[in-house]
Design an enzyme around this catalytic site. Structure first.
Site, mmCIF file in Angstrom:
data_model
loop_
_atom_site.group_PDB
_atom_site.id
_atom_site.type_symbol
_atom_site.label_atom_id
_atom_site.label_comp_id
_atom_site.label_asym_id
_atom_site.label_seq_id
_atom_site.Cartn_x
_atom_site.Cartn_y
_atom_site.Cartn_z
ATOM 1 N N ASP A 92 22.465 47.156 45.765
ATOM 2 C CA ASP A 92 21.901 46.654 46.923
ATOM 3 C C ASP A 92 20.691 47.154 47.272
ATOM 4 O O ASP A 92 20.377 48.094 46.345
ATOM 5 C CB ASP A 92 22.938 46.930 48.058
ATOM 6 N N GLY A 94 19.864 48.956 49.907
ATOM 7 C CA GLY A 94 19.986 50.326 50.781
ATOM 8 C C GLY A 94 19.839 49.954 52.188
ATOM 9 O O GLY A 94 20.141 50.816 52.952
ATOM 10 N N GLY A 218 25.221 39.612 55.968
ATOM 11 C CA GLY A 218 25.442 39.534 57.129
ATOM 12 C C GLY A 218 27.008 38.893 57.464
ATOM 13 O O GLY A 218 27.221 38.720 58.709
ATOM 14 N N ASP A 268 31.425 41.764 46.113
ATOM 15 C CA ASP A 268 31.451 42.964 45.826
ATOM 16 C C ASP A 268 32.231 43.642 47.334
ATOM 17 O O ASP A 268 31.789 42.861 48.449
ATOM 18 C CB ASP A 268 30.242 43.892 45.848
ATOM 19 N N CYS A 306 52.182 42.146 36.968
ATOM 20 C CA CYS A 306 50.822 42.711 36.535
ATOM 21 C C CYS A 306 50.807 43.429 35.213
ATOM 22 O O CYS A 306 51.828 44.024 34.903
ATOM 23 C CB CYS A 306 50.479 43.729 37.655
ATOM 24 N N CYS A 308 48.296 45.541 34.402
ATOM 25 C CA CYS A 308 47.305 46.927 34.477
ATOM 26 C C CYS A 308 48.151 48.016 33.855
ATOM 27 O O CYS A 308 49.075 48.149 33.728
ATOM 28 C CB CYS A 308 46.763 47.036 35.751
ATOM 29 N N CYS A 311 50.891 49.405 36.194
ATOM 30 C CA CYS A 311 52.123 48.777 36.243
ATOM 31 C C CYS A 311 52.970 48.940 34.946
ATOM 32 O O CYS A 311 53.987 48.816 34.949
ATOM 33 C CB CYS A 311 51.820 47.355 36.649
ATOM 34 N N HIS A 337 45.006 49.903 39.593
ATOM 35 C CA HIS A 337 45.831 48.772 39.969
ATOM 36 C C HIS A 337 45.052 47.779 40.731
ATOM 37 O O HIS A 337 44.813 46.604 40.600
ATOM 38 C CB HIS A 337 47.183 49.077 40.587
#
Lengths: 373, 373
Positions: A92, A94, A218, A268, A306, A308, A311, A337
């Site tokens: 970004d 800043g 915004g 994000d 899941c 991952c 898990c 996770h």
């Protein structure tokens, strides 16, 4: 500079699947970008991130500018090598952190003057300096400096902020072209508060500047979800179809599904990682608090569907034990996770769009999430 | 029950190399055991531990008894499956933590009465109950309840504590035989303070009870290193050659090398992991504080001769940045390195013993460590 390829569009919504090609590799959209504020996604290694399916991560220019700073990053040839991450990176500008974190910040057409939240030292961010800083960081995708406004904000402030955002976008673009040789990509950021006509004007002014991609800033600043959706649905179609569209700082799994349906490609948010550190975990069947005593003796994995690392190897009872004991491993396993959950959600959306079954995916997603664990 | 095979003895010292066979696999000695107090070595996964070369880890009975507790561990069939660790596991008896952590502990021949350091609740540890608890944990190597004394301690206290330790060892052994069927192994702990005749008496009384292995407790409690070495050198030869010898709670790299030279086989200590979390890192060329400003722009790996994950991928400058920013990843990368350093040191000692060049190894080790990074 990046190229964007639109691969498919859903016939029953505005959802789209595509791919972004950068010098550090390809990003399949729609995508979620884990937030690595200070050159690390809190608690995870780059290998962990890849294991979760991360294709691009985000760094915060404000934080990296203060620590470790431009001199050090320059010495290391940028953040990629410093942090051992060789996939795409977005930063970004800043501006948002100055707005939300810095002490005594003051905004003029010149830029932001602010005092560091760490030591009170004085600094100036200009459109030119933040592009230069992001070039030092080596971000594959850099963001223009924009003026963020609180919610609610009146029309006069929203209009002034959008005008300044356009002014700055022009100066950012000039620096990008003249000083960095466009080696990476620069995105414009649409502002305009919660006013559709201002959003339209902002989008038009930025599109006229022809950026490699566009963001909507915004949103997710305290407004009701319905208003966020309305603004997203209104603004997204104003952006060029052949450029990636990024909605900044959003959001919950439900937010992502809704905004993908309106044509957003990139997101994000600190939510999956920050919530993980607070024991709030996302699952296919709703969100849970791992500290809850109902999990004390629970031998099941957190989310039985899941795949991952967390898990695959640990029970809810173990995760609860680690979290209640404030063990370091709790933050790591929880973060793994949650990031995996977000990225898996994006993969499922992408597959649904490519197979043109987004509406069906969305119906099942909504039902399952409401069911409860 | 374990078996111990003595593989080689150094001709120029009492250092020895061997292997311990347990139901969860083999341990090559001399070995260091990372400390996993609450069912996790702070910040690391079992995969990380294996990557560092860990062959056995230690759990603390006092902590595991309070959290997550016997009921939960019993439900999970023990700590191995609860924490996803399928290699050997050793637990202490809990006595040392009652002595150092619990509020208002009171010792009688019955055992320790104490209040939890977490919630003040009242508990009783007896020789019988700590063996039963360690059996629930499923420790491959369990320790007898012993009475720890502070340093300095007078002869009367040291003698009383050693007598009680022998009394308890007999009761622990009985419980182990009659209640657990000796499915795992139980070690006796030699006490006796800093009095050689009491150490001798303690060792003789325990050896007469014929345990599968022996520990020396009550060292590294604040005494000078020379006194610790003297006690170790005196006591180790009193223990049977065909059983593993474990020195509890020790120590620095220099401590380990010295005590291995006197015939010690096993060690545990929080030092590598705790120091890591405080930025104190071990290297071949001495110990450093990663926060030091001399590392600010340092592109070199922490230890250029180290093959750990941290040294393979990150610079001193990055480790300093993470540590100064209090990032979670700092604790993990530092811990990985320090544990790897300790385990690599043990591997080097073992190789030197097997090749009968321990004195040469030790000379180079001492020179290099004193050199400074």
């Amino acid at each position: 500079m990046l190229t964007f390829k639109l691969e498919n569009r859903s016939s029953d919504s505005s959802a789209r699947a595509g791919s972004i090609h950068t010098a550090h590799g390809e990003i399949q959209t729609p995508i979620f970008m884990p937030v690595g504020t200070l050159g690390t996604v809190k608690g995870l290694t780059p290998e962990d991130l890849l294991d979760c399916g991360s294709q691009i991560i985000l760094g915060n220019t404000y934080h990296l500018y203060l620590r470790p700073g431009a001199e050090l990053l320059s010495r290391f040839g940028g953040l990629h090598s410093f942090m051992h991450w060789d996939k795409p990176l977005l930063t970004d500008s800043g501006g948002f952190q100055v707005f939300s974190l810095a002490a005594l910040s003051k905004i003029t057409d010149e830029g932001y003057r602010f005092q560091s939240h760490i030591d009170g030292s004085s600094h100036l961010f200009t459109p030119e300096s933040v592009v230069a800083m992001q070039d030092v960081i080596g971000s594959d995708i850099m963001m223009c400096l924009d003026q963020c406004i609180p919610y609610p904000a009146d029309r006069i402030l929203a209009e002034k902020a959008l005008e300044r955002t356009t002014l700055w976008a022009r100066r950012c673009r000039k620096t990008w072209q003249e000083e960095t040789g466009c080696r990476n990509s620069l995105f414009g950021i649409v502002q305009g508060g919660m006013f559709t006509d201002l959003r339209k004007r902002s989008a038009e002014e930025l599109v006229a500047l022809d950026f490699p991609g566009y963001a909507i800033g915004g949103l997710s600043v305290g407004e009701p979800a319905e208003l966020m959706y309305e603004m997203g649905a209104f603004t997204l179609p104003l952006l060029p179809e052949n450029r990636p569209r990024y909605i900044m700082g959003v959001g919950t799994p439900e937010n992502l599904v809704e905004l993908v349906s309106h044509g957003a490609d990139m997101f994000d948010c600190v939510m999956p990682s920050r919530n993980a550190r607070n024991g709030k975990l996302f699952t296919r069947y709703g969100d849970i608090n791992i500290a809850n005593s109902r999990f004390r003796m629970d031998e099941k994995p957190l989310d039985e569907t899941c795949t991952c690392y967390t898990c695959r190897h640990y029970s809810r009872a173990y995760l609860r034990h680690l979290y209640k004991s404030r063990e370091l491993l709790a933050y790591r396993l929880n973060t793994l996770h949650n990031i995996h959950y977000y990225l898996d959600l994006m993969r499922c959306m992408r597959a649904a769009i490519l197979g043109d079954r987004f509406a069906a995916f969305r119906r099942i997603f909504t039902e399952e999430r409401a069911r409860g664990l």
